[in-house]
Scaffold this active site. Structure first.
Site, PDB file in Angstrom:
ATOM      1  CG  HIS A 149      24.090  45.977  -3.569  1.00 58.10           C
ATOM      2  ND1 HIS A 149      24.395  46.136  -2.409  1.00 58.10           N
ATOM      3  CD2 HIS A 149      24.977  46.199  -4.510  1.00 58.10           C
ATOM      4  CE1 HIS A 149      25.780  46.916  -2.531  1.00 58.10           C
ATOM      5  NE2 HIS A 149      25.860  46.873  -3.905  1.00 58.10           N
ATOM      6  CG  HIS A 161      28.588  44.466  -6.904  1.00 57.41           C
ATOM      7  ND1 HIS A 161      29.525  44.662  -5.783  1.00 57.41           N
ATOM      8  CD2 HIS A 161      27.853  45.472  -6.655  1.00 57.41           C
ATOM      9  CE1 HIS A 161      29.295  45.809  -5.263  1.00 57.41           C
ATOM     10  NE2 HIS A 161      28.099  46.325  -5.541  1.00 57.41           N
ATOM     11  CD  GLU A 162      25.154  46.712  -8.882  1.00 51.69           C
ATOM     12  OE1 GLU A 162      24.109  47.279  -7.963  1.00 51.69           O
ATOM     13  OE2 GLU A 162      26.048  47.359  -9.057  1.00 51.69           O
ATOM     14  CD  GLU A 186      28.761  49.237  -2.713  1.00 54.06           C
ATOM     15  OE1 GLU A 186      29.291  48.512  -3.573  1.00 54.06           O
ATOM     16  OE2 GLU A 186      27.680  49.498  -2.978  1.00 54.06           O
TER      17      GLU A 186
END
Length: 361
Positions: free
Chosen positions: A202, A198-199, A270
């Site tokens: 980003h 997930h990070e 997100e």
């Protein structure tokens, strides 16, 4: 018992989610630039109108005297002249220069600002000692390869018992991933991989750069328009009451508009990062399990975590970047107007986007 036992899972269309949210992001960023340019345009109109004469801005710079009997142009004509550069839009151009300089400063110092107030340790291949630290480095390295990033992000462990993580850096080369000790100790490997994916999403989606750009433009928009508003109240009077009414009206609705745009942009990114995690993991369950475990942990330790977040300086800087929003567990320690609004989608919406729905009893 698994956190997912009470949920049913279906295959999410992460490609469609990425495409949809990417288009929405582009629209929001374009809208921010249009609003910012429009504020500069209104500033130019106000400057012209307050002078009661067709001011040539180059004359003002060189302190030339404008003829007192020069004809006064209607604002509609002035607007046309500004758009066609027959009157140079100096306020608009100055605002654009200020925006570029502010963005450069923000990009240069943002990574350091994100770690301010925390007790952290950088993890490298050489200094990783415990099994958990070595596993963390290996997971980040594996996910970095899977995501196709060209540079290995710096890895930091924050000495905090609550479970959370964030990414920072305006480019792949300057990127970092920080996770708390609590998250490292309580997630299993699959869940940790999902959070790291997930990070990293980003980073590869350039989310940090986009959010920073939006934040800078949002703040500059409010500052610039506040200057115009105060000039209307305490400075030169204008000959056009309609322009004054428009300025006063915009002054009160602009903060709401910029806040809503920022929240929408943050929530959209997100969703994209969640979809990116599913893309890299090839499964929606590890990320969903991590979200539920972190939410449960925050709910059970609400009071203790509330104190920890509150006592850590500069939490407002990190809040929009966290993997999990503490507000989901009722932690509203921030005390500002922004804390009434969440920068993250609700847990239910995130799970639904992942194809995870709670079973009805």
């Amino acid at each position: 018992m698994s956190k997912l036992d009470n949920y049913s899972s279906s295959a999410p269309d992460w490609r469609l989610s990425l495409q949809k949210n990417q288009k929405n992001t582009i629209k929001v960023i374009i809208l921010f630039f249009l609003i910012y340019t429009a504020i500069g345009f209104i500033f130019d109109l106000y400057l012209y109108d307050s002078m009661h004469q067709p001011v040539n801005y180059s004359d003002l710079i060189h302190y030339s005297v404008v003829r007192a009997n020069a004809p006064i142009l209607p604002l509609s004509t002035v607007a046309l002249y500004l758009v066609t550069f027959k009157i140079f839009p100096i306020a608009t151009c100055v605002m654009l220069v200020i925006a570029l300089f502010s963005l450069w400063i923000t990009y240069a110092f943002h990574r350091g600002l994100m770690m301010l107030g925390t007790d952290y340790q950088e993890i490298t291949a050489d200094n990783a000692k415990s099994l958990e630290e070595k596993q963390l480095y290996n997971v980040v390295e594996e996910m970095k390869i899977a995501s196709g990033l060209g540079f290995m992000p710096k890895i930091y462990i924050i000495d905090a018992s609550y479970m959370n993580a964030f990414a920072s850096g305006y480019s792949e080369k300057s990127a970092l991933i920080a996770i708390t000790r609590g998250l490292l100790n309580r997630l299993d490997r699959n869940e940790l991989e999902a959070v790291i994916a997930h990070e990293l999403s980003h980073i590869r989606h350039n989310d940090i750069r986009l959010i920073l750009t939006a934040v800078v433009l949002s703040n500059l928009i409010l500052i610039a328009f506040d200057i115009i508003f105060r000039s209307v109240l305490y400075g030169r009077r204008t000959r056009d009451n309609g322009l004054v009414f428009i300025i006063i009206l915009i002054r009160f609705i602009l903060p709401v508009i910029t806040l809503l745009l920022m929240l929408y942009l943050s929530r959209t990114r997100e969703f994209m990062a969640d979809a990116g995690s599913v893309e890299l993991m090839r499964s929606n369950e590890p990320l969903a399990s991590a979200l539920l475990k972190i939410h449960s942990d925050h709910t059970e330790n609400q009071e203790a975590y509330n104190q920890q977040y509150s006592k850590t300086p500069h939490e407002n800087v990190r809040r929009p970047s966290y993997f999990y929003s503490p507000q989901e567990a009722g932690i509203t320690f921030l005390g500002s107007l922004n804390s009434l609004f969440s920068t993250h989608p609700s847990l239910e919406k995130r799970l639904k986007a992942l194809g995870i729905v709670q079973n009805k009893t």
